[in-house]
Scaffold this active site. Structure first.
Site, PDB file in Angstrom:
ATOM      1  N   SER A 405      -6.751 -10.262  -3.804  1.00 50.72           N
ATOM      2  CA  SER A 405      -8.130 -10.323  -4.293  1.00 50.72           C
ATOM      3  C   SER A 405      -8.802 -11.630  -3.884  1.00 50.72           C
ATOM      4  CB  SER A 405      -8.165 -10.256  -5.809  1.00 50.72           C
ATOM      5  OG  SER A 405      -7.441  -9.165  -6.288  1.00 50.72           O
ATOM      6  N   HIS A 426      -8.808  -4.959   1.142  1.00 51.72           N
ATOM      7  CA  HIS A 426      -9.009  -5.189  -0.292  1.00 51.72           C
ATOM      8  C   HIS A 426      -9.613  -3.948  -0.943  1.00 51.72           C
ATOM      9  CE1 HIS A 426     -11.192  -7.458  -3.710  1.00 51.72           C
ATOM     10  NE2 HIS A 426      -9.977  -7.159  -4.078  1.00 51.72           N
TER      11      HIS A 426
HETATM   12  P1  NAI Z   1       0.580  -5.020 -10.825  1.00 49.27           P
HETATM   13  O1  NAI Z   1       1.202  -6.134 -11.571  1.00 49.27           O
HETATM   14  O2  NAI Z   1       0.089  -3.830 -11.535  1.00 49.27           O
HETATM   15  O3  NAI Z   1       1.590  -4.501  -9.705  1.00 49.27           O
HETATM   16  C1  NAI Z   1       2.340  -5.326  -8.870  1.00 49.27           C
HETATM   17  C2  NAI Z   1       3.574  -4.548  -8.469  1.00 49.27           C
HETATM   18  O4  NAI Z   1       4.223  -5.235  -7.417  1.00 49.27           O
HETATM   19  C3  NAI Z   1       4.593  -4.404  -9.595  1.00 49.27           C
HETATM   20  O5  NAI Z   1       4.897  -3.037  -9.751  1.00 49.27           O
HETATM   21  C4  NAI Z   1       5.794  -5.198  -9.101  1.00 49.27           C
HETATM   22  O6  NAI Z   1       7.004  -4.598  -9.495  1.00 49.27           O
HETATM   23  C5  NAI Z   1       5.620  -5.146  -7.612  1.00 49.27           C
HETATM   24  N1  NAI Z   1       6.204  -6.292  -6.911  1.00 49.27           N
HETATM   25  C6  NAI Z   1       6.086  -7.592  -7.204  1.00 49.27           C
HETATM   26  N2  NAI Z   1       6.747  -8.333  -6.301  1.00 49.27           N
HETATM   27  C7  NAI Z   1       7.295  -7.469  -5.423  1.00 49.27           C
HETATM   28  C8  NAI Z   1       8.091  -7.644  -4.263  1.00 49.27           C
HETATM   29  N3  NAI Z   1       8.462  -8.825  -3.834  1.00 49.27           N
HETATM   30  N4  NAI Z   1       8.455  -6.540  -3.588  1.00 49.27           N
HETATM   31  C9  NAI Z   1       8.115  -5.309  -4.012  1.00 49.27           C
HETATM   32  N5  NAI Z   1       7.358  -5.118  -5.105  1.00 49.27           N
HETATM   33  C10 NAI Z   1       6.961  -6.184  -5.799  1.00 49.27           C
HETATM   34  O7  NAI Z   1      -0.584  -5.700  -9.970  1.00 49.27           O
HETATM   35  P2  NAI Z   1      -1.892  -5.019  -9.357  1.00 49.27           P
HETATM   36  O8  NAI Z   1      -2.989  -5.100 -10.334  1.00 49.27           O
HETATM   37  O9  NAI Z   1      -1.522  -3.722  -8.773  1.00 49.27           O
HETATM   38  O10 NAI Z   1      -2.261  -6.049  -8.194  1.00 49.27           O
HETATM   39  C11 NAI Z   1      -1.542  -6.097  -6.986  1.00 49.27           C
HETATM   40  C12 NAI Z   1      -2.354  -6.861  -5.957  1.00 49.27           C
HETATM   41  O11 NAI Z   1      -3.613  -6.230  -5.791  1.00 49.27           O
HETATM   42  C13 NAI Z   1      -2.666  -8.301  -6.337  1.00 49.27           C
HETATM   43  O12 NAI Z   1      -2.667  -9.075  -5.168  1.00 49.27           O
HETATM   44  C14 NAI Z   1      -4.053  -8.214  -6.919  1.00 49.27           C
HETATM   45  O13 NAI Z   1      -4.777  -9.409  -6.818  1.00 49.27           O
HETATM   46  C15 NAI Z   1      -4.661  -7.161  -6.025  1.00 49.27           C
HETATM   47  N6  NAI Z   1      -5.798  -6.437  -6.584  1.00 49.27           N
HETATM   48  C16 NAI Z   1      -5.827  -6.060  -7.890  1.00 49.27           C
HETATM   49  C17 NAI Z   1      -6.914  -5.375  -8.400  1.00 49.27           C
HETATM   50  C18 NAI Z   1      -6.937  -4.914  -9.816  1.00 49.27           C
HETATM   51  O14 NAI Z   1      -8.031  -4.573 -10.304  1.00 49.27           O
HETATM   52  N7  NAI Z   1      -5.823  -4.851 -10.506  1.00 49.27           N
HETATM   53  C19 NAI Z   1      -8.083  -5.045  -7.537  1.00 49.27           C
HETATM   54  C20 NAI Z   1      -7.909  -5.417  -6.168  1.00 49.27           C
HETATM   55  C21 NAI Z   1      -6.830  -6.113  -5.730  1.00 49.27           C
END
Ligand code: NAI
Ligand code: 3HC
Length: 698
Positions: A405, A426
């Site tokens: 993000s 993104h």
């Molecule tokens: P989340 O916490 O829901 O999911 C992250 C996932 O990544 C978890 O399931 C975790 O187990 C997995 N994970 C972490 N490290 C890992 C690794 N080394 N290898 C494999 N899997 C791994 O987070 P979310 O909200 O899905 O965000 C993910 C990315 O997307 C972040 O960079 C965030 O900034 C970005 N983002 C989030 C938005 C939102 O509204 N939540 C919108 C746009 C982008």
């Protein structure tokens, strides 16, 4: 004859063929051609006229590019009246889309046949106007008031079978439009079928138009064209046809002169221009069949869902088999939604979840992927490790993308030996629903990788916007600034509830504090902590009351409380009584005496902050054109479409006045309200943001 309408004589039938690619829009030449074609058919003693379109479609509507230009006679209402009044039998054969003026032409012909895939509709309200060539008078006579109100106020397109049931078309036949049209016209002539002018049909039965008007107005969140269209349909029930046409014209011209019409037309063309980048001309995207997604949380699961629905195969990599199964559960949940809405059937559901999706915990599984999107935690160290591993296993030429993000895509790309293959993609949450995709181009990203990002966006049905690298790219960077403007107003005396209401009245889908509750207050908290850790500029105003809400475990909707209390469900928010005392304590601590804000001042400051930051984003080249910012805010941030986007709004509002306000507020807070150099330049030169869009298109 003009070239826009071809003329051919087959026995007793004169055939008029529209040939104005790409969509046979009813521009000046087409209108002249139709007038001349009808006259020639009459002069030459034909018995019937068949009208159809060459290429992909019948007429898709008036030529939108002519709007706002001086009108050129003959106008479309005149053409429609001329067609309908012809003593010959006039028939339409429709394929593709018969929209707006296109359907109005068809309704002026005496009989209508269509291929099964044809779609018809009166989408004018979506452009801020109403059907202006008799659609509001003829459609209710043909299909009844209720159906006409539905189609005209929503602008929705319907399929041929529904149109047949409503009496809008008379017959559905498979085949080439010319051939089925000729056969149908011959049949009508053989049967001695009478001419059937809709204007001579009885006036339709009225309904409670005031009630419909009010409910449509409310649904439109400030958009006026659908409610105005209700009054035009009302005229069809109360006035003789010719008088009704006059009323339609008056209302049409009223709407034609509104800012809303300009905003919606800007949105229409910008939506199409946004993915047309000169740098991508002639650049072929890379292969895109199998993709990898790393991290199956909120975003990864949403991205995987969107990819599966578009027919791509997906390998999803998680940290453990349990986490991978949990991710699959989230994807299944998303796909169940698609199943319920009829977008896929049970067999598709099984294929997508059991065949097209593979779970993995080992990077080797990604070695054949054409493109990998990383959506792990928003932490630079974690992302760097992921990209180091991707560099080691992915095949040469694979596109390596991050869904970060805010983080620096250049720094992430530098972890690999192939920075030319690294890009930011993104997505917005929920990723299988939200239309926006920011394609973030880093310093070394290769053009065909950018083209692949856009190709993926197109395949997933997204509106893709090119963005450069900076904290928050286009959307989140601008969001952070206008959110700060709202936070300042809170410190100075406004309440979150007044701010949300003022902005929802302005047309936003949700006010900023309701949005924060929906997204989760922990997100903003994490950003504030990161920024404070990096060191805030001493001139920046800061506040801690929102942190206190989070410290108490209130993260918004997901915990049941945030700025609002959601005890009665997510849709029935009421102010959380703990919030105002926290704000008042913060003001007291900072020695601020609160003052009153009018709704008007709230909107003005919020919008000025948005416009000023947008101008910086364009000035720095993070967005290439003002329209890129407009589309980002429209498709990712709930900006009211009928206002066109923040920079279209600014043009319509007047740039000099906005700059004056920004300069006067800069006297109180020079750090926050520092005018954007691009805004100052445009004002000095007497130009607008739209001038920049036009220059970029030239
Ligand atoms: P989340 O916490 O829901 O999911 C992250 C996932 O990544 C978890 O399931 C975790 O187990 C997995 N994970 C972490 N490290 C890992 C690794 N080394 N290898 C494999 N899997 C791994 O987070 P979310 O909200 O899905 O965000 C993910 C990315 O997307 C972040 O960079 C965030 O900034 C970005 N983002 C989030 C938005 C939102 O509204 N939540 C919108 C746009 C982008
Ligand atoms: N006038 C001028 N240009 C138009 C146009 C129109 N009515 N409709 C489409 N175009 C242009 C697009 O801008 C695009 O141009 P570009 O290639 O330079 O970007 C090109 O035609 C192809 O359009 P799409 O990319 O949208 O093609 P699709 O195949 O995806 O969609 C469509 C075709 C469904 C017809 C879609 O273009 C559409 O919805 N068009 C608008 C239809 C409409 O709103 N008609 C009502 C007009 S208002 C009216 O008729 C007033 C009357 O009541 C008096």
């Amino acid at each position: 004859m003009t070239d826009a309408i071809g003329y051919e004589r087959i026995g007793d039938i004169a055939v008029l063929k529209a040939q104005n690619p790409p969509v046979n829009a009813l521009g000046y030449d087409v209108r002249v051609g139709l007038m001349e074609g009808i006259a020639r058919a009459e002069d030459e003693g034909a018995k019937a006229v068949l009208i159809y379109g060459e290429g992909n479609t019948y007429f898709a509507g008036a030529d939108i590019r002519e709007f706002g230009q001086p009108p050129k006679s003959p106008g479309l209402p005149e053409v429609c009246d001329r067609i309908e009044a012809s003593p010959l039998l006039v028939v339409s054969s429709m394929h593709g889309t018969a929209l707006g003026g296109g359907l109005e032409v068809a309704l002026s012909t005496h009989y209508r046949i269509a291929v099964p895939t044809a779609r018809v509709g009166l989408p004018e309200v979506l452009l801020g106007i109403l059907p202006g060539a008799g659609g509001t008078q003829r459609l209710p006579r043909v299909a009844g008031v209720e159906a006409a109100l539905d189609l005209i106020t929503t602008g929705r397109h319907i399929r041929a079978d529904e149109a047949l049931k409503l009496g809008i078309i008379d017959r559905i036949e498979d085949g080439a439009p010319r051939e089925i049209g000729l056969a149908y016209t011959k049949e009508l002539l053989d049967q001695n079928a009478p001419r059937r002018p809709v204007s001579e049909m009885e006036a339709p039965e009225p309904v409670d138009f005031d009630a419909v008007h009010d409910s449509v107005l409310k649904k439109g969140r400030g958009q006026i064209s659908p409610a105005t269209a209700v009054r035009a349909v009302q005229a069809a029930t109360e006035l003789p046809f010719a008088e009704g046409m006059k009323r339609e014209r008056e209302l049409f011209m009223e709407l034609m002169n509104t800012d809303q019409r300009q905003g919606l037309i800007h949105a229409f063309f910008s939506e199409r221009a946004v993915s047309k980048l000169p740098e991508l001309k002639g650049v072929e995207p890379r292969r895109l069949a199998a993709i990898g997604v790393i991290g199956g949380g909120t975003m990864g699961a949403g991205i995987a869902t969107a990819a599966l629905l578009s027919g791509l195969t997906v390998t999803l990599l998680e940290m453990s088999p349990e986490a991978a199964e949990a991710a699959k559960g989230r994807i299944k949940g998303n796909l169940q939604g698609a199943l319920k809405r009829g977008k896929i059937d049970q067999a598709n559901f099984e294929t997508l979840t059991e065949k097209s999706l593979t779970l993995a915990t080992d990077y080797d599984a990604l070695k054949d992927a054409d493109l990998v999107i990383e959506a792990v935690f928003e932490e630079m160290d974690v992302k760097k490790k992921v990209f180091t591993q991707l560099d080691a296993v992915c095949k040469p030429g694979a596109v390596l993308a991050t869904n970060t993000s805010y983080l620096d895509v250049n720094e992430i790309a530098a972890m690999t030996k192939r920075p030319q293959d690294v890009i930011g993609l993104h997505f917005f949450s929920p990723a299988h629903v939200m239309k926006l995709l920011e394609v973030v181009v880093a310093d070394e990203t290769a053009p065909d990788v950018v083209a692949t990002g856009f190709a993926l966006g197109k395949r997933l049905g997204k509106i893709s916007v090119r963005a450069g690298v900076c904290d928050g790219f286009i959307g989140n960077r601008i969001l952070s600034t206008y959110r700060t403007a709202a936070d300042h107003m809170i410190l100075d005396g406004a309440s979150p509830y007044q701010i949300d209401k003022a902005l929802e009245d302005f047309g936003f889908a949700m006010g900023p504090f309701a949005v924060a509750d929906l997204a989760g207050l922990d997100i903003g908290w994490a950003v504030r902590k990161r920024k404070r850790a990096e060191g805030l500029d001493p001139r920046a105003r800061d506040s801690a009351y929102a942190d206190k809400l989070c410290e108490d475990g209130h993260f918004g909707q997901k915990t049941g409380k945030g700025y609002y209390d959601y005890a009665a469900g997510p849709r029935s928010r009421v102010p959380n009584p703990d919030v105002m005392p926290l704000i008042e304590a913060e003001r007291a601590e900072q020695g601020i005496t609160p003052r009153e804000f009018t709704d008007e001042e709230i909107v003005r400051r919020y919008m000025a902050a948005m416009v000023n930051e947008s101008a910086k984003v364009v000035g720095e080249g993070i967005a290439r054109r003002p329209l890129d910012v407009d589309m980002t805010l429209l498709f990712g941030y709930g900006f009211p479409r009928y206002r066109g986007g923040p920079l279209k709004w600014a043009d319509l509002e007047g740039l000099p006045g906005l700059l004056d306000d920004i300069r006067s507020w800069a006297k109180e807070d020079p750090y926050f309200w520092e005018p954007a150099p691009l805004l100052e330049k445009l004002v000095a030169e007497g130009r607008t943001f739209d001038d920049l869009n036009k220059e970029a298109a030239a």
